[in-house]
Design a protein around this motif. Sequence first.
Motif, PDB file in Angstrom:
ATOM      1  N   LEU A  62       0.650  -0.932   0.244  1.00 20.98           N
ATOM      2  CA  LEU A  62       0.009  -0.267  -0.340  1.00 20.98           C
ATOM      3  C   LEU A  62       1.140   0.853   0.010  1.00 20.98           C
ATOM      4  N   THR A  64       1.259   4.953   1.269  1.00 20.59           N
ATOM      5  CA  THR A  64       0.191   5.889   2.158  1.00 20.59           C
ATOM      6  C   THR A  64       0.724   7.365   2.108  1.00 20.59           C
ATOM      7  N   CYS A  95      -8.037   3.712   4.431  1.00 19.39           N
ATOM      8  CA  CYS A  95      -6.859   2.138   4.634  1.00 19.39           C
ATOM      9  C   CYS A  95      -7.810   1.192   4.704  1.00 19.39           C
ATOM     10  N   LEU A  99      -4.221  -2.529   7.987  1.00 21.00           N
ATOM     11  CA  LEU A  99      -2.825  -1.929   7.489  1.00 21.00           C
ATOM     12  C   LEU A  99      -2.590  -1.336   8.611  1.00 21.00           C
ATOM     13  N   ILE A 128      -5.094   5.374  11.755  1.00 19.58           N
ATOM     14  CA  ILE A 128      -5.201   5.056  10.709  1.00 19.58           C
ATOM     15  C   ILE A 128      -6.565   5.662  10.065  1.00 19.58           C
ATOM     16  N   SER A 130      -9.080   4.841   8.210  1.00 18.29           N
ATOM     17  CA  SER A 130     -10.199   3.096   8.294  1.00 18.29           C
ATOM     18  C   SER A 130     -11.405   2.899   7.883  1.00 18.29           C
ATOM     19  N   CYS A 174      -4.570   5.883   2.481  1.00 19.75           N
ATOM     20  CA  CYS A 174      -3.725   4.974   0.968  1.00 19.75           C
ATOM     21  C   CYS A 174      -4.139   6.188   0.213  1.00 19.75           C
ATOM     22  N   THR A 179      -2.476   0.372  -4.707  1.00 19.00           N
ATOM     23  CA  THR A 179      -2.544  -1.123  -4.552  1.00 19.00           C
ATOM     24  C   THR A 179      -0.973  -2.055  -5.158  1.00 19.00           C
TER      25      THR A 179
END
Length: 183
Positions: A62, A64, A95, A99, A128, A130, A174, A179
């Motif tokens: 990934l 980021t 993300c 991760l 993060i 997400s 991300c 990816t």
Amino acid sequence: MSEHQTHTNPEGQFVKRTVEVGGITKRELINKLHASSIRLNKYGEKLLLDDKFLVSKNKYHLKTVELTVHSLGFQQGANTSDLFRKAKELGLSLCPVELGPFLRLVYTDQHEHESNVKNQAPAGAVTIASEPLYQHDDFPKGFYLRRIDEELWLRGYTADDLHVWNPEDVFIFCFKGETETGQ
């Protein structure tokens, strides 16, 4: 595996990383965290052990970016949905929740900051970005990384939809379409 680069823009620095994710079982991931002396709070444990927390069987990478709420354009702070919407407008994506543990294993040079605040992200924390596993407010929304007393932590957090993140709070997103599958 991780590589990172620090860049400066008018709002300050941001960090780009490539992080290898997946390729091991959940149990192996938890064992790696323990072997690396990564500390978990009760919310971090709850996330890791939940049946909805999955680890990809295949390795992938990934790309980021780590940036502040302010650098996303929110000088007075913003709630989570506004942050995530703005990131999407800028070509970033959320993300995968998996991760967090993989990033914690490779991001070992995080700086330590003193912080004793309640109901706010601690100074020096890196959250993060997400999608939460569950929508109810009493289950952890995701992970954040922190160094406390020279120990690396993978911590889970709770926040409702009204929570306002401060301009200096740091998030990792991300890059959309960035990816790469591994061998």
